[in-house]
Design a protein around this motif. Structure first.
Motif, PDB file in Angstrom:
ATOM      1  N   VAL A  81      -4.901  89.170  31.762  1.00 18.14           N
ATOM      2  CA  VAL A  81      -3.557  89.803  32.314  1.00 18.14           C
ATOM      3  C   VAL A  81      -3.245  89.079  33.516  1.00 18.14           C
ATOM      4  CG1 VAL A  81      -3.155  91.927  33.764  1.00 18.14           C
ATOM      5  CG2 VAL A  81      -4.467  92.329  31.445  1.00 18.14           C
ATOM      6  N   VAL A  82      -4.186  88.608  34.364  1.00 16.10           N
ATOM      7  CA  VAL A  82      -3.498  87.662  35.609  1.00 16.10           C
ATOM      8  C   VAL A  82      -2.726  86.367  35.082  1.00 16.10           C
ATOM      9  CG1 VAL A  82      -4.098  86.273  37.582  1.00 16.10           C
ATOM     10  CG2 VAL A  82      -5.306  88.782  37.260  1.00 16.10           C
ATOM     11  N   ALA A  83      -3.399  85.803  34.178  1.00 17.31           N
ATOM     12  CA  ALA A  83      -2.879  84.730  33.509  1.00 17.31           C
ATOM     13  C   ALA A  83      -1.436  84.914  32.822  1.00 17.31           C
ATOM     14  CB  ALA A  83      -3.748  83.845  32.642  1.00 17.31           C
ATOM     15  N   ALA A  84      -1.516  86.052  32.170  1.00 16.53           N
ATOM     16  CA  ALA A  84       0.027  86.444  31.547  1.00 16.53           C
ATOM     17  C   ALA A  84       1.092  86.772  32.607  1.00 16.53           C
ATOM     18  CB  ALA A  84      -0.290  87.315  30.553  1.00 16.53           C
ATOM     19  N   GLY A  85       0.644  87.302  33.627  1.00 20.20           N
ATOM     20  CA  GLY A  85       1.533  87.712  34.654  1.00 20.20           C
ATOM     21  C   GLY A  85       1.883  89.128  34.177  1.00 20.20           C
ATOM     22  N   LEU A  86       2.492  89.982  35.154  1.00 22.92           N
ATOM     23  CA  LEU A  86       2.876  91.436  34.723  1.00 22.92           C
ATOM     24  C   LEU A  86       3.853  91.429  33.721  1.00 22.92           C
ATOM     25  CD1 LEU A  86       2.967  93.060  38.220  1.00 22.92           C
ATOM     26  CD2 LEU A  86       1.365  93.231  36.307  1.00 22.92           C
ATOM     27  N   ALA A  87       4.992  90.416  33.572  1.00 25.86           N
ATOM     28  CA  ALA A  87       5.855  90.446  32.626  1.00 25.86           C
ATOM     29  C   ALA A  87       5.257  90.061  31.421  1.00 25.86           C
ATOM     30  CB  ALA A  87       6.807  89.161  32.964  1.00 25.86           C
ATOM     31  N   GLY A  88       4.317  89.335  31.213  1.00 24.40           N
ATOM     32  CA  GLY A  88       3.455  89.105  29.935  1.00 24.40           C
ATOM     33  C   GLY A  88       2.702  90.100  29.492  1.00 24.40           C
ATOM     34  N   ALA A  89       2.111  90.987  30.313  1.00 27.36           N
ATOM     35  CA  ALA A  89       1.276  92.190  30.023  1.00 27.36           C
ATOM     36  C   ALA A  89       1.995  93.158  29.681  1.00 27.36           C
ATOM     37  CB  ALA A  89       0.033  92.171  30.934  1.00 27.36           C
ATOM     38  N   ARG A  94       3.326  98.799  27.644  1.00 20.12           N
ATOM     39  CA  ARG A  94       4.237  99.780  27.135  1.00 20.12           C
ATOM     40  C   ARG A  94       3.932 100.282  26.021  1.00 20.12           C
ATOM     41  NH1 ARG A  94       9.134  96.608  27.349  1.00 20.12           N
ATOM     42  NH2 ARG A  94       9.183  97.425  29.655  1.00 20.12           N
ATOM     43  N   LEU A  95       3.579  99.347  24.868  1.00 24.12           N
ATOM     44  CA  LEU A  95       3.014 100.023  23.712  1.00 24.12           C
ATOM     45  C   LEU A  95       2.023 101.134  23.660  1.00 24.12           C
ATOM     46  CD1 LEU A  95       2.774  98.477  20.450  1.00 24.12           C
ATOM     47  CD2 LEU A  95       0.869  99.191  20.932  1.00 24.12           C
ATOM     48  N   LEU A  96       0.843 100.575  24.393  1.00 26.99           N
ATOM     49  CA  LEU A  96      -0.419 101.450  24.592  1.00 26.99           C
ATOM     50  C   LEU A  96       0.293 102.918  25.258  1.00 26.99           C
ATOM     51  CD1 LEU A  96      -2.928  99.303  25.622  1.00 26.99           C
ATOM     52  CD2 LEU A  96      -2.693 100.183  23.501  1.00 26.99           C
ATOM     53  N   LEU A  97       1.183 102.765  26.283  1.00 24.96           N
ATOM     54  CA  LEU A  97       1.411 104.056  26.981  1.00 24.96           C
ATOM     55  C   LEU A  97       2.306 104.831  26.191  1.00 24.96           C
ATOM     56  CD1 LEU A  97       2.210 102.496  30.469  1.00 24.96           C
ATOM     57  CD2 LEU A  97       0.259 103.857  29.939  1.00 24.96           C
ATOM     58  N   GLY A  98       3.199 104.309  25.330  1.00 27.56           N
ATOM     59  CA  GLY A  98       4.038 104.916  24.303  1.00 27.56           C
ATOM     60  C   GLY A  98       3.217 105.437  23.380  1.00 27.56           C
ATOM     61  N   GLN A  99       2.081 104.982  22.741  1.00 27.64           N
ATOM     62  CA  GLN A  99       1.212 105.754  22.051  1.00 27.64           C
ATOM     63  C   GLN A  99       0.464 106.837  22.618  1.00 27.64           C
ATOM     64  OE1 GLN A  99       0.764 105.369  18.835  1.00 27.64           O
ATOM     65  NE2 GLN A  99       2.551 104.046  19.175  1.00 27.64           N
TER      66      GLN A  99
END
Length: 104
Positions: A81-89, A94-99
């Motif tokens: 998550v840190v490596a991807a950054g907030l934009a990458g994660a 968003r998908l999980l929260l939408g579900q």
């Protein structure tokens, strides 16, 4: 490494250590996440308010990884998550929260 994510099932993907893992918000995964993080609706509210902690995001991802390899650690998920950054994660989050809000 898991199979490719199936968007019709509400699955997402997260890259961890060079491998792509499927995030599947199954009932069991969400119950486990809720047991650790508290009510999922409150988690969604914190995310909407910009108050979702990095550890909470990593914990949600950890519980939703389908076919999690035995060698995969929670720390590796957090580091991804840190490596991807907030934009990458954010797309996976968003998908999980939408579900969580809409169901399948």
């Amino acid at each position: 490494m898991s199979a490719a994510a199936n968007a019709l099932r509400g699955e997402g993907e997260l890259r961890i250590g060079g491998a792509t893992h499927v995030l599947r918000p199954s009932f069991g995964a969400l119950v486990a996440a809720e047991a650790e993080l508290g009510p999922l609706f409150a988690l969604v509210e914190r995310a909407a308010d910009g108050r979702l902690a990095l550890g909470e995001m990593a914990t949600l991802f950890w519980h939703c990884i389908a076919e999690r390899p035995a060698a995969l650690t929670r720390e590796a998920v957090g580091e991804a998550v840190v490596a991807a950054g907030l934009a990458g994660a954010t797309p996976a989050l968003r998908l999980l929260l939408g579900q969580i809000l809409q169901g399948r």
